[in-house]
Scaffold this motif. Structure first.
Motif, short mmCIF file in Angstrom:
data_model
loop_
_atom_site.label_atom_id
_atom_site.label_comp_id
_atom_site.label_asym_id
_atom_site.label_seq_id
_atom_site.Cartn_x
_atom_site.Cartn_y
_atom_site.Cartn_z
N ASP A 1 0.85 -1.18 0.00
CA ASP A 1 0.00 0.00 0.00
C ASP A 1 0.89 1.24 0.00
OD1 ASP A 1 -2.71 1.34 0.45
OD2 ASP A 1 -1.54 2.14 2.12
N ILE A 2 0.48 2.28 -0.71
CA ILE A 2 1.26 3.51 -0.75
C ILE A 2 0.46 4.65 -0.14
CG2 ILE A 2 2.42 2.72 -2.86
CD1 ILE A 2 0.86 4.91 -4.38
N GLU A 3 1.18 5.64 0.36
CA GLU A 3 0.58 6.89 0.82
C GLU A 3 1.19 8.04 0.02
OE1 GLU A 3 -1.94 6.74 2.60
OE2 GLU A 3 -1.71 4.67 3.32
N THR A 4 0.33 8.96 -0.39
CA THR A 4 0.78 10.06 -1.24
C THR A 4 0.08 11.35 -0.82
OG1 THR A 4 -0.99 9.89 -2.89
CG2 THR A 4 0.93 8.44 -3.18
N SER A 5 0.48 12.43 -1.45
CA SER A 5 -0.25 13.69 -1.30
C SER A 5 -1.63 13.54 -1.92
CB SER A 5 0.52 14.82 -1.99
OG SER A 5 0.71 14.51 -3.37
N MET A 6 -2.51 14.50 -1.66
CA MET A 6 -3.89 14.40 -2.13
C MET A 6 -3.98 14.35 -3.64
SD MET A 6 -5.97 16.83 0.55
CE MET A 6 -7.53 16.47 -0.23
N ASP A 7 -3.05 14.99 -4.34
CA ASP A 7 -3.07 14.95 -5.80
C ASP A 7 -2.26 13.79 -6.36
OD1 ASP A 7 -0.47 15.74 -5.34
OD2 ASP A 7 -0.66 17.68 -6.33
N ALA A 8 -1.75 12.94 -5.48
CA ALA A 8 -1.00 11.73 -5.85
C ALA A 8 0.27 12.04 -6.64
CB ALA A 8 -1.87 10.76 -6.64
N ARG A 9 0.78 13.26 -6.53
CA ARG A 9 2.02 13.60 -7.25
C ARG A 9 3.26 13.49 -6.36
NH1 ARG A 9 2.07 15.85 -11.99
NH2 ARG A 9 3.93 17.08 -11.51
N GLU A 10 3.06 13.36 -5.06
CA GLU A 10 4.19 13.27 -4.15
C GLU A 10 4.07 11.97 -3.34
OE1 GLU A 10 6.32 15.76 -0.49
OE2 GLU A 10 4.57 16.57 -1.53
N LEU A 11 5.09 11.15 -3.40
CA LEU A 11 5.11 9.87 -2.67
C LEU A 11 5.56 10.10 -1.23
CD1 LEU A 11 4.87 6.74 -2.74
CD2 LEU A 11 7.30 6.69 -3.41
N TYR A 12 4.79 9.58 -0.29
CA TYR A 12 5.16 9.68 1.12
C TYR A 12 5.79 8.38 1.62
CZ TYR A 12 2.10 13.83 1.39
OH TYR A 12 1.51 15.07 1.21
N SER A 13 5.13 7.25 1.32
CA SER A 13 5.62 5.99 1.89
C SER A 13 5.08 4.81 1.11
CB SER A 13 5.22 5.86 3.36
OG SER A 13 3.82 5.85 3.49
N ILE A 14 5.73 3.66 1.29
CA ILE A 14 5.28 2.38 0.72
C ILE A 14 5.32 1.36 1.84
CG2 ILE A 14 5.67 0.58 -1.01
CD1 ILE A 14 7.24 2.62 -2.66
N GLY A 15 4.16 0.79 2.17
CA GLY A 15 4.09 -0.23 3.21
C GLY A 15 4.06 -1.62 2.61
N VAL A 16 4.70 -2.58 3.28
CA VAL A 16 4.69 -3.98 2.84
C VAL A 16 4.37 -4.85 4.05
CG1 VAL A 16 6.26 -3.64 0.92
CG2 VAL A 16 7.20 -4.21 3.15
N PHE A 17 3.54 -5.86 3.83
CA PHE A 17 3.10 -6.73 4.93
C PHE A 17 3.02 -8.14 4.39
CE2 PHE A 17 0.22 -8.99 7.65
CZ PHE A 17 0.37 -8.43 8.91
N GLY A 18 3.77 -9.05 4.99
CA GLY A 18 3.74 -10.45 4.61
C GLY A 18 4.07 -11.31 5.80
N ARG A 19 4.27 -12.58 5.54
CA ARG A 19 4.59 -13.48 6.66
C ARG A 19 5.97 -13.20 7.24
NH1 ARG A 19 1.35 -16.89 3.40
NH2 ARG A 19 -0.43 -17.68 4.58
N ARG A 20 6.85 -12.67 6.43
CA ARG A 20 8.23 -12.45 6.91
C ARG A 20 8.60 -10.98 7.06
NH1 ARG A 20 12.06 -15.85 3.07
NH2 ARG A 20 10.56 -15.23 1.46
N ASP A 21 7.87 -10.09 6.42
CA ASP A 21 8.25 -8.67 6.42
C ASP A 21 7.04 -7.81 6.72
OD1 ASP A 21 11.14 -8.68 5.32
OD2 ASP A 21 10.03 -9.96 3.92
N ARG A 22 7.22 -6.86 7.65
CA ARG A 22 6.14 -5.93 7.99
C ARG A 22 6.79 -4.59 8.34
NH1 ARG A 22 2.30 -10.09 11.58
NH2 ARG A 22 2.29 -11.73 9.99
N PHE A 23 6.95 -3.76 7.33
CA PHE A 23 7.59 -2.47 7.58
C PHE A 23 7.19 -1.48 6.50
CE2 PHE A 23 10.54 -4.93 5.03
CZ PHE A 23 11.00 -4.02 4.09
N VAL A 24 7.71 -0.26 6.64
CA VAL A 24 7.33 0.83 5.76
C VAL A 24 8.58 1.53 5.25
CG1 VAL A 24 6.16 3.07 5.64
CG2 VAL A 24 5.12 1.20 6.94
N PHE A 25 8.62 1.76 3.93
CA PHE A 25 9.63 2.64 3.33
C PHE A 25 9.09 4.07 3.44
CE2 PHE A 25 10.07 -1.43 1.13
CZ PHE A 25 11.43 -1.67 1.21
#
Length: 785
Positions: free
Chosen positions: A156-180
């Protein structure tokens, strides 16, 4: 080795067509390269002498095959080592009036379907390392059902309201659960925050770190919510801006996009990996929710939701990015986790795997009923000696009707039974040998009536050699086994596929569409419902309604639930025995028709058409007992329609409950009207309706939700698109979007319109059978004031 097909691709090369197939296996991901393939289509053997003058010499070859078209005319196979060139030849031949068949089938699909490879395979060969990937070149592939253990990651990603600026990328699985996270480590993060954060110097760095992690972790599936239309497309646009490739594929390969501009939809192909969207899969699996937002679905399925909700969530996200990145990371990761848990709770992945194994379609292909039908039917058709017709080639003046819907008898009833034909259209296809190949065979071979089953509109079907009944028979057996094994996802997938076959044959978008065939299904369904009604009424029971595959039987003299259950079971057994005997005597075939006593309504209401005296269709309500509890079931009425307000839906439920259980209702009606007029029910006055077209495509008649959406666009710059939901209210100045009405404290709501349009019609539909009316009840209260 055993593997499960993840993705399939093809490309023209100097040595012929190359197929690239990616499989998940116990040994990890495997790439299979099939070299030196040819593209093939078919031409009439009678036109063979003209081919050199139209195509020239070299670069193509023909071969004699034991195949003919649907008219029985022999054909030749024409081969090319370039699929692109084959398409050019197809156009050149068509320009010269030379018909070709099956020229639109992609090489990868042709290779797989002709070998009956759907999902699972056995792979015979020795892998080698090519371009850093375990690869087998020209191995032997054989179909073999296989349930893979797939590596899955929710993104899942988080961005500005106009989706032109990237804030973060989250990843969730059996082995990894963190956010870029874009930004510098904060003091809060250093103080032992629960969320693991990988800090990134910039948006470009965030993307690059995500790609590097993806290559190292190497998952088979990426899952998300509105994943392709938003998350991946936003990442694609960001990568283009930064001069990068969206390198999500195995071996660092870039994604390939296809856009359907008329519907503003996009499709992505990722070499070696599959992207699955939770919304699309839930719909494909026939789940229904009032809203398919992650918040709404998670609340309904899991009983929990997002960490941020409300109309200003976009602004809240930006504020967290600026002031509290740790809390934003927690929000981002929670969304990933919710998607993961919804997939787990609803068995969506098992459903997707079962559907792919059954149909041969790609894992990420939702819908595709026509493609699934053709994938199963074409290789069997070839072995029966035929090539498939082209789209629109089977012309007929016949009009195929829809399902039979009987005129209803409106009223309020005690003890109504529903007898339902189990998978009626698939059963008709099986029992009456309805099948394109059997239809052609009866005509070409001039079979006698004794060797055929009659259809309708002049159609006849050969009793021997029908393909579709056998396909359905295999699916039927598989579903019975799946139900016995408790494999609900597989059972549901099979049910959806079987029930899609009539729709496919009745669709002009299918190459096998012939109204004589599809009408032989629907008109036989009409006959079965009508004759079943006659059989039931000959036993002194009254059929008050019938709809496609169901009959509603009123037990006028019935006094108890136990008696109703007994009669329902007797009707089920007797009608099934009667149809078995009838089909044997009339057509010499075995009946696979199966009627079930499905439901007993203790109370049942069939309304009239609004403003008329005739009974309605596909609209009714009733009381059933489940697990010892009474429950009101609505079909087609306002309570289950999302284009009616919560006010109308709740009002109908409570009013019907009081009437069904013989409780006073007049005071409840008056109280509800008074509360609406006093502004006490404002939260229940919101309409929700989906946009079907672009806003500017509405010209002459502009419905209220479009008017509201245009106001929202003018005031905020938001750009609602087809498929989006619009929430609006009715004010004294007309429709207004909820966002503006609440934020600006806009005009007064049009309370009398809500009473007239939402409460009055709901009440009058059932009150009239009691000799009452909404106006009289409300007016009596006014006269007392």
């Amino acid at each position: 080795m055993q593997g499960f097909l993840l993705t399939r691709h093809w490309r023209d090369s100097a040595r012929g067509i190359q197929l690239e197939l990616w499989f998940a296996s116990l040994q990890g991901p495997l790439r299979v390269l099939i070299e030196r393939q040819e593209s093939v289509f078919f031409v009439s053997r009678a036109e063979a002498a003209r081919l050199p003058e139209v195509l020239g010499t070299g670069a193509w070859r023909t071969a004699e095959v034991a195949l003919s078209n649907y008219l029985g005319e022999p054909v030749l196979a024409l081969y090319s080592r370039s699929h692109k060139r084959a398409q050019q030849w197809r156009e050149r031949l068509a320009a010269q009036g030379i018909a070709v068949w099956e020229a639109d089938i992609r090489p990868s699909e042709r290779y797989l379907m002709e070998r009956f490879i759907t999902g699972g395979v056995t792979i015979e060969g020795q892998p080698q390392l090519l371009d850093g990937c375990p690869t087998l070149v020209d191995p032997v592939l054989r179909p073999q059902p296989h349930r893979p253990q797939l590596e899955v990651v929710s993104v899942d990603i988080e961005t500005s309201m106009d989706a032109r600026e990237l804030y973060s990328i989250g990843v969730f699985g059996r082995r990894d659960r963190f956010v870029f996270m874009v930004g510098d480590r904060t003091a809060a993060a250093a103080d032992g925050a629960e969320v693991q954060i990988q800090w990134c110097a910039s948006a470009q760095d965030c993307l690059q770190q995500f790609f590097s992690w993806l290559a190292a972790r190497d998952p088979d599936l990426l899952i998300g919510w509105n994943f392709i239309q938003f998350d991946l497309w936003v990442l694609e646009k960001l990568c283009r801006r930064y001069g990068m490739a969206l390198a999500l594929g195995r071996g660092g390969q870039a994604c390939h996009w296809r856009e359907e501009r008329t519907r503003e939809r996009r499709y992505v192909s990722i070499p070696g990996r599959v992207a699955l969207d939770g919304i699309e899969l839930l719909r494909a699996a026939t789940y229904s929710f009032e809203s398919f937002s992650l918040e709404a679905v998670a609340r309904a399925v899991l009983g929990q939701g997002k960490l941020l909700t409300g109309k200003d969530r976009g602004r809240d996200i930006t504020e967290l990015f600026q002031r509290d990145k740790v809390s934003l990371a927690a929000y981002n990761l929670r969304d990933c986790e919710l998607v993961w848990d919804v997939f787990e709770q609803t068995d969506l992945l098992a459903f997707a795997l079962a559907k792919a194994q059954l149909t041969g379609l790609a894992l990420d292909r939702v819908g595709g009923s026509v493609a699934a039908f053709e994938y199963a039917y074409l290789p069997r058709l070839h072995r029966a000696g035929f090539v498939a017709p082209n789209l629109g080639e089977l012309q007929s003046d016949v009009v195929s009707p829809g399902g039979y819907v009987m005129e209803s008898r409106p009223g309020l009833y005690d003890h109504v039974l529903v007898l339902d034909f189990k998978s009626l259209y698939p059963s008709i296809i099986r029992s009456f040998c309805i099948d394109p190949c059997a239809f052609w065979r009866a005509e070409i071979d001039r079979l006698s009536d004794a060797d055929c089953v009659p259809g309708f509109n002049g159609a006849r079907f050969a009793k021997q050699g029908a393909l579709l009944p056998e396909i359905i028979r295999e699916l039927w057996r598989a579903r019975e086994q799946a139900k016995a094994d408790g494999n609900s996802p597989l059972s549901q997938a099979i049910k959806i596929i079987m029930n899609s076959f009539y729709g496919v044959l009745g669709s002009p978008g299918c190459r096998f569409f012939d109204p004589r065939i599809s009408s032989s299904i629907t008109l036989r369904g009409h006959e079965i419902i009508q004759r079943s009604r006659e059989w039931i009424e000959a036993r002194d029971y009254q059929v008050i309604y019938g709809d496609t595959d169901s009959l509603f039987v009123w037990l006028e003299a019935c006094q108890t639930d136990t008696e109703a259950q007994r009669i329902g079971s007797e009707l089920e057994r007797g009608l099934n025995r009667w149809w078995q005997a009838s089909l044997k005597a009339d057509f010499g075939v075995e009946s696979t028709l199966e009627i079930e006593f499905e439901t007993h309504y203790r109370k049942f209401f069939m309304p009239t058409v609004r403003g008329a005296e005739i009974g309605s269709k596909k609209r009714y309500a009733g009381v059933v007992s489940r697990a010892g509890q009474d429950e009101i079931v609505f079909k087609g009425l306002e309570n289950v329609r999302t284009d009616w307000t919560p006010l109308a839906r709740r009002f109908q439920l409570e009013l019907y409950r009081r009437i069904f259980f013989n409780q006073p209702f007049a005071t409840y009606i008056r109280t509800t009207v008074a509360e609406v007029l006093a502004g006490q029910r404002d939260e229940e006055l919101v309409y929700r309706k989906r946009l079907r077209r672009k806003l500017d495509d509405y010209q002459k008649n502009v419905p209220p939700h479009v008017q509201a959406a245009r106001q929202l666009r003018a005031a905020t710059g938001a750009r609602p698109k087809p498929g989006d939901w619009v929430s609006y209210v009715l004010t004294v100045n007309g429709p207004a979007p909820v966002q503006l009405q609440r934020r600006q404290g806009g005009p007064v709501l049009a309370y009398q319109q809500y009473i007239d349009r939402q409460l009055r019609p709901v009440a009058d539909s059932i009150l009239q059978v009691l000799g009452e009316s909404f106006a009289d009840i409300v007016d009596r209260q006014i006269r007392l004031l």
